[in-house]
Design a protein around this motif. Sequence first.
Motif, mmCIF file in Angstrom:
data_model
loop_
_atom_site.group_PDB
_atom_site.id
_atom_site.type_symbol
_atom_site.label_atom_id
_atom_site.label_comp_id
_atom_site.label_asym_id
_atom_site.label_seq_id
_atom_site.Cartn_x
_atom_site.Cartn_y
_atom_site.Cartn_z
ATOM 1 N N SER A 1 9.194 52.741 51.821
ATOM 2 C CA SER A 1 8.149 53.271 52.014
ATOM 3 C C SER A 1 7.382 54.705 53.713
ATOM 4 O O SER A 1 6.432 55.595 53.121
ATOM 5 N N SER B 1 7.004 54.703 57.190
ATOM 6 C CA SER B 1 7.889 55.455 58.414
ATOM 7 C C SER B 1 8.398 53.919 59.072
ATOM 8 O O SER B 1 8.261 53.182 58.375
ATOM 9 N N ASN C 1 13.462 56.331 50.513
ATOM 10 C CA ASN C 1 11.905 56.959 50.070
ATOM 11 C C ASN C 1 11.135 56.888 50.873
ATOM 12 O O ASN C 1 10.227 56.083 50.615
ATOM 13 N N SER C 2 10.988 57.620 52.311
ATOM 14 C CA SER C 2 9.644 57.466 53.068
ATOM 15 C C SER C 2 8.721 58.784 52.424
ATOM 16 O O SER C 2 9.559 59.905 52.367
ATOM 17 N N SER C 3 7.645 57.955 52.793
ATOM 18 C CA SER C 3 6.831 59.434 52.356
ATOM 19 C C SER C 3 6.157 59.837 53.899
ATOM 20 O O SER C 3 5.453 60.502 53.557
ATOM 21 N N SER C 4 6.372 58.680 55.054
ATOM 22 C CA SER C 4 5.166 59.121 55.682
ATOM 23 C C SER C 4 5.861 60.559 56.081
ATOM 24 O O SER C 4 6.616 60.969 56.546
ATOM 25 N N ALA C 5 4.301 60.641 57.188
ATOM 26 C CA ALA C 5 4.258 61.759 57.688
ATOM 27 C C ALA C 5 4.824 61.874 59.228
ATOM 28 O O ALA C 5 4.250 61.020 59.621
ATOM 29 N N THR D 1 15.802 59.918 51.879
ATOM 30 C CA THR D 1 14.709 60.584 51.449
ATOM 31 C C THR D 1 13.850 60.813 52.732
ATOM 32 O O THR D 1 13.050 59.632 52.814
ATOM 33 N N ALA D 2 13.434 61.752 53.478
ATOM 34 C CA ALA D 2 12.214 61.445 54.053
ATOM 35 C C ALA D 2 11.604 62.982 54.022
ATOM 36 O O ALA D 2 11.615 63.870 54.180
ATOM 37 N N ASN D 3 9.739 62.861 54.546
ATOM 38 C CA ASN D 3 9.225 64.089 54.986
ATOM 39 C C ASN D 3 9.717 65.452 55.670
ATOM 40 O O ASN D 3 10.376 64.240 56.876
#
Length: 190
Positions: free
Chosen positions: A108, A110, A134-138, A172-174
């Motif tokens: 999750s 980057s 599902n990457s939650s990194s910004a 899915t990414a930010n």
Amino acid sequence: MNIGGLMNGRILTERLLATTSLAALLLAATGQQGAYAFHACANTDPGGNPVNSGSIACIVVDNSGTTSLTNAASGVIGPPVGQSAISITGTGTLSGAIVNAGRIIGRSASNAIGIGVDGLVQGGISNSGTITINSSSAGNIEVYGIDVGYDLPSSVASFGGGISNGGTISITANVGSGQFYGIIESARTF
């Protein structure tokens, strides 16, 4: 109190707590936890034609001892600690294929990759299962379901067998800057 070689539970707990706290402090002070965790993959160079039907974090191939890799319908690979759930490094060679009928889960963080090929794969990649990242990194991140030589250290001179996807690749990414692709390749001969 020591009864028959067994220690009182409270004393044992105090000693274990003190020991693990000291070990954690030493690892944190020397920075060793991060260095080890990045390269932690128990399934490195499995050899032959391994079939995963259980749940593992990752597979790394960095020599020519493994012919092909199969993730069976019941198999789960990921999420890895490192960048890729399946990684064929620049020194890795598969004379066969990478076959996924199960689930591959990217990390999750980057720069996450489901299947990363930086070496030689002569039999291609076949996905009839699911690859999910599902990457939650910004920020500026790069997320790929299947990456053949694009965002990896070495360039791939040749990739045989093509890529077949009859399954699902979900990314899915930010929202932000970066690149997000289901499949990307930059092999000189494909």
